[in-house]
Design a protein around this motif. Structure first.
Motif, PDB file in Angstrom:
ATOM      1  N   THR A  98      40.478  45.143 -46.173  1.00  0.00           N
ATOM      2  CA  THR A  98      41.579  45.949 -46.164  1.00  0.00           C
ATOM      3  C   THR A  98      41.953  46.289 -44.687  1.00  0.00           C
ATOM      4  OG1 THR A  98      39.796  47.687 -46.269  1.00  0.00           O
ATOM      5  CG2 THR A  98      40.766  46.885 -48.234  1.00  0.00           C
ATOM      6  N   MET A  99      43.319  46.163 -44.591  1.00  0.00           N
ATOM      7  CA  MET A  99      43.807  46.740 -43.369  1.00  0.00           C
ATOM      8  C   MET A  99      43.602  48.242 -42.998  1.00  0.00           C
ATOM      9  SD  MET A  99      45.981  45.465 -40.880  1.00  0.00           S
ATOM     10  CE  MET A  99      46.748  44.153 -41.234  1.00  0.00           C
ATOM     11  N   PRO A 100      43.163  48.527 -41.728  1.00  0.00           N
ATOM     12  CA  PRO A 100      42.886  49.980 -41.411  1.00  0.00           C
ATOM     13  C   PRO A 100      44.231  50.606 -41.467  1.00  0.00           C
ATOM     14  CG  PRO A 100      41.898  48.480 -39.810  1.00  0.00           C
ATOM     15  CD  PRO A 100      42.748  47.509 -40.737  1.00  0.00           C
ATOM     16  N   PHE A 101      43.842  51.816 -41.579  1.00  0.00           N
ATOM     17  CA  PHE A 101      45.193  52.673 -41.511  1.00  0.00           C
ATOM     18  C   PHE A 101      45.481  53.157 -40.260  1.00  0.00           C
ATOM     19  CE2 PHE A 101      44.220  53.722 -45.880  1.00  0.00           C
ATOM     20  CZ  PHE A 101      45.539  53.301 -46.558  1.00  0.00           C
ATOM     21  N   ASN A 102      44.417  53.308 -39.419  1.00  0.00           N
ATOM     22  CA  ASN A 102      44.738  53.656 -37.809  1.00  0.00           C
ATOM     23  C   ASN A 102      45.156  52.413 -37.355  1.00  0.00           C
ATOM     24  OD1 ASN A 102      44.302  54.067 -35.080  1.00  0.00           O
ATOM     25  ND2 ASN A 102      42.914  55.439 -35.706  1.00  0.00           N
ATOM     26  N   PRO A 103      46.467  52.745 -36.537  1.00  0.00           N
ATOM     27  CA  PRO A 103      47.168  51.678 -36.036  1.00  0.00           C
ATOM     28  C   PRO A 103      46.410  51.251 -34.682  1.00  0.00           C
ATOM     29  CG  PRO A 103      48.797  53.752 -36.094  1.00  0.00           C
ATOM     30  CD  PRO A 103      47.193  53.891 -36.703  1.00  0.00           C
ATOM     31  N   ARG A 145      44.212  48.699 -36.178  1.00  0.00           N
ATOM     32  CA  ARG A 145      44.957  47.647 -36.651  1.00  0.00           C
ATOM     33  C   ARG A 145      45.203  46.613 -35.594  1.00  0.00           C
ATOM     34  NH1 ARG A 145      48.186  51.344 -39.932  1.00  0.00           N
ATOM     35  NH2 ARG A 145      50.003  50.922 -38.666  1.00  0.00           N
ATOM     36  N   GLN A 160      44.276  42.782 -35.131  1.00  0.00           N
ATOM     37  CA  GLN A 160      45.101  41.771 -34.997  1.00  0.00           C
ATOM     38  C   GLN A 160      44.983  40.967 -33.863  1.00  0.00           C
ATOM     39  OE1 GLN A 160      48.823  44.164 -36.409  1.00  0.00           O
ATOM     40  NE2 GLN A 160      48.873  42.729 -38.213  1.00  0.00           N
TER      41      GLN A 160
END
Lengths: 400, 350
Positions: free
Chosen positions: A138-143, A146, A150
């Motif tokens: 699940t992609m983290p919410f925190n940029p 992320r 990435q």
């Protein structure tokens, strides 16, 4: 005592020079610290990073960096999006101060990172570079998280290994999954090697193994003999082809074994064979009735070499080589009187080595390369030296 | 004054109780309560009507607050730049129990933030590199993998979608008009309101292709929410001061559920999780002590007597087999600030 007296002027001359050098470095450190603070106050983080890099160079010369140096550098790394470096520098800041407040500040930062990330060492064997898959469940919410994920993903998908931090979460790497949980042991990164077959496993000693082929033309020289009753030196071109196996260990070191064939064919007919030495215009060989044989060497060889791949595209090899074969030549160092055709068995040992450029071209587990190889061998009578430009087939891989 | 729920009464219950009050020391009107999906948390705003809106989250257990509400302090909130106050509002809850909300520091842009109750301080969800402009109206898809929101980066409010799996932001609905208040259906359809010169109209978007007009008319049709395949929304078609709760089952279709309701500050009509009930308060001051319930099919109604004044801003959650109502109200005539309350209304709406 006399020697001390003699040395004293030198000591007098050298001592101020050493002190002066230290002062210059400390002065430069002070200047860089001030510069770094100014840049940080303007959020000019690339400038801060540059200043810190210069400081690290000074550190190698003995300058002791301060809490503020490391802390601002950590802020720069954070602003530039490198949480792995941020963690390392924040840790250094914490360790560089005895001030309780500063230490608490750095410790809080380190703790914050360690509660959000975990260390990993994800390795991509080059043979799988084209087929890497790496996903977070699940992609983290925190940029920021992320971005770290990435960046790691981009590196892995490009076929490179990744050592650094990953945000908390569940990941799939090939067909294997692993979890990064809070407060991992930052001294023991989770080590996973990519395997599309699902056998993701801890690091193995063997990084790569496969066939080794060297095939190409060689220029070879048989040097002048130590004694005069042997054929004089000669040289020529020929073929050198070897086939064997190569195995690489973690860290890029390895070993190869190879057996092959090495030939030399020379246009020379011996040092006196073509010389006109009689009034009749006959050459020495003709005058003596010698039937020229080929000036040639034909030998089988075995080569055992240590290898090192400092980068994936370069392999360096060196090790002992031993050849058994035959040679033929004409003439001796004794001149015309002893001119004859000679055939002999040759047994020569020595050292062989070279450099291989491994191209990106690969067929399955093997890569294509170009090698510049050479060697020097002796049969105790003379030296045989050679150089070769070869097409090389070698196992894909650097350090697993 | 005629209330829409009087249209078809099969059953009418009136219950009064003393609701649990959730008080904060900050001065301002409590508003816009929003339950987390499992009912464990309740987010609400405190608006001082002087430019500052604070967001609070309180843990709730069996209808009672646990501990004090915690204030969501967005980064830069105490900035000395700008003259206005900070704003943190319009919470949408993610299935992972994360609050997604709009936030702006004093003088700053409105951006989307996320907050894990009891966790770290709020952080921005999207970077300016991903999407520029003021961001608002966060709406989360049922599976939590997409977040629709409005950005004014193109000059007018357009709807964009952040895809969680790819971390990509893509435009969804763009027009020369201002889109707002997107809402996901269970199947992933979006309904939203578009403001043009004639007021706000509703459109639906299937996830690709062109939007389809749902309902228009005089005044505003706004803040839609899905109940299965039906859209429930507020409409003031009858006049600027007359807000009704209306449902639509398809283009051009409208049915008034309740009339002259008190329009919440920001929220859509309050629908129970099972989609059976819509809760609202009356705009009639004489009826301000009640929170009303009407079944979405219009066959049943009930009301809850708060024993307070000017009740409004209802939000319903079903958790642990119970149904809880959050609402705001003045503690009495002449009181300055509305307070947040929670009441178990299981016996009223079941």
């Amino acid at each position: 005592m006399r020697s001390l007296i003699r040395l004293s002027p030198i000591v007098v001359l050298v001592a101020p020079a050493v002190a002066l050098a230290g002062e210059k470095e400390e002065a430069e450190h002070t200047r860089l610290s001030e510069e770094m603070s100014r840049l940080a106050s303007r959020n000019a983080w690339r400038g801060v990073e540059n200043s810190y890099q210069k400081m690290l160079a000074l550190e190698r010369k003995g300058v002791v960096l301060t809490y503020t140096d490391h802390f601002l550098a950590a802020q720069a790394a954070s602003a530039l999006g490198d949480v792995t470096v941020t963690h390392a520098r924040a840790s250094r800041a914490r360790d560089a101060t005895s001030d309780a407040g500063e230490r608490q500040e750095a410790e809080a930062w380190v703790g914050q990172i360690e509660s959000s990330y975990g260390p990993v060492a994800l390795k991509v064997p080059p043979k799988y570079a084209e087929s890497v898959s790496f996903e977070i469940a699940t992609m983290p919410f925190n940029p920021e998280h992320r971005a770290v994920y990435q960046a790691a993903q981009a590196r892995l998908l490009a076929g490179e290994s990744y050592e650094g931090l990953l945000p908390l979460g569940s990941y799939s790497f090939g067909t294997e999954t692993f979890d990064i949980s809070a407060n991992s042991d930052f001294n023991a990164p989770l080590r996973v090697a990519f395997d599309p077959g699902g056998s993701v496993q801890a690091d193995t000693l063997i990084a790569y193994v496969g066939p080794r082929l060297d095939l190409g033309g060689a220029l070879s020289s048989a040097g002048d003999p130590a004694s005069t009753n042997e054929p004089a030196g000669f040289w020529g071109a020929g073929l050198r082809a070897g086939l064997g196996a190569e195995v690489g260990l973690r860290g890029g070191v390895g070993v190869l074994v190879e057996v092959g064939y090495h030939s030399l064919a020379s246009a020379e007919e011996g040092d006196l064979a073509g010389v006109v030495v009689t009034d009749t215009g006959l050459t020495a060989g003709e005058a003596l009735g010698v039937v020229n044989s080929d000036t040639a060497l034909r030998a089988g060889y075995s080569w055992l070499a240590a290898t090192w791949r400092p980068v994936p595209a370069v392999s360096i090899a060196a090790g002992p080589v031993y050849s058994i074969g035959s040679g033929s030549a004409q003439g001796t160092g004794d001149g015309l009187a002893s001119y004859d055709s000679y055939n002999a068995e040759i047994r020569a040992g020595g050292v062989s080595g070279g450099l291989t450029w491994i191209t990106p071209a690969a067929v399955g587990p093997v890569a294509v390369g170009v090698s510049a190889l050479g060697g020097a061998q002796s049969d105790t009578s003379r030296w045989y030296t050679w150089g070769q430009l070869a097409l090389t087939i070698t196992p894909v891989g650097r350090d697993g | 004054m005629i209330l829409g729920f009087c249209l078809s009464f099969a059953l009418a219950l009136t219950t009064s109780a003393s609701a649990a009050e959730i008080a904060v020391s900050e001065r301002g009107h409590a508003s816009n309560p929003a339950w987390s999906p499992n009912g464990d948390f309740l987010a609400f705003e405190v608006n001082d009507y002087a430019g500052s809106v604070s967001l609070y989250v309180v843990k709730v257990s069996n209808g009672s607050p646990v501990g004090q509400p915690s204030k969501a302090s967005i980064p830069g909130q105490s900035s000395s730049f700008g003259n206005g106050g900070s704003v943190a509002s319009n919470t949408a809850w993610h299935p992972d129990n994360l609050a997604i909300f709009e936030g702006s520091a004093a003088g700053g842009s409105s951006r989307l933030y996320f907050l894990s109750p009891g966790g770290a301080a709020p952080a921005q969800l999207l970077t300016t590199a991903q999407i520029n402009g003021d961001l608002s109206w966060p709406e989360i898809s049922p599976d939590g993998m997409k977040i629709a929101f409005v950005s004014d980066t193109s000059g007018d409010g357009d709807i964009y979608i952040w895809d969680r799996a790819s971390n990509a932001v893509t435009p969804a609905v763009q027009s020369p008009y201002s889109e707002m208040a997107p809402a996901y259906s269970k199947s992933g359809r979006l309904v939203y309101s578009r403001k043009n010169q004639g007021g706000q109209d509703l459109f639906t978007w299937e996830g690709s292709g062109k939007p389809v007009a749902l309902v228009g008319g005089n005044g505003d049709q706004t803040r839609p929410i899905w109940v299965d395949d039906t859209v429930v929304f507020f409409s003031n078609e009858r006049g600027e001061d007359h807000w009704d709760v209306v449902s639509s089952t398809g283009p051009g279709q409208k049915r008034t559920i309740a009339r002259d309701v008190r329009l919440p500050v920001r929220s859509s009509p309050a629908i129970s999780a099972d989609g059976r009930w819509v809760a609202f308060a009356s705009s009639d001051p004489e009826l301000g002590g009640y929170v009303y319930f009407v079944s979405t099919d219009g066959t049943r109604s009930a009301k809850y007597q708060t024993n307070l004044v000017a009740a409004g801003e209802p939000a319903i959650i079903q958790a642990g087999g119970r149904t809880f109502l959050a609402f705001t109200a003045l503690p009495g005539e002449g009181a300055n600030w509305r307070q947040l309350h929670i009441e178990d209304v299981t016996n009223i709406v079941n």
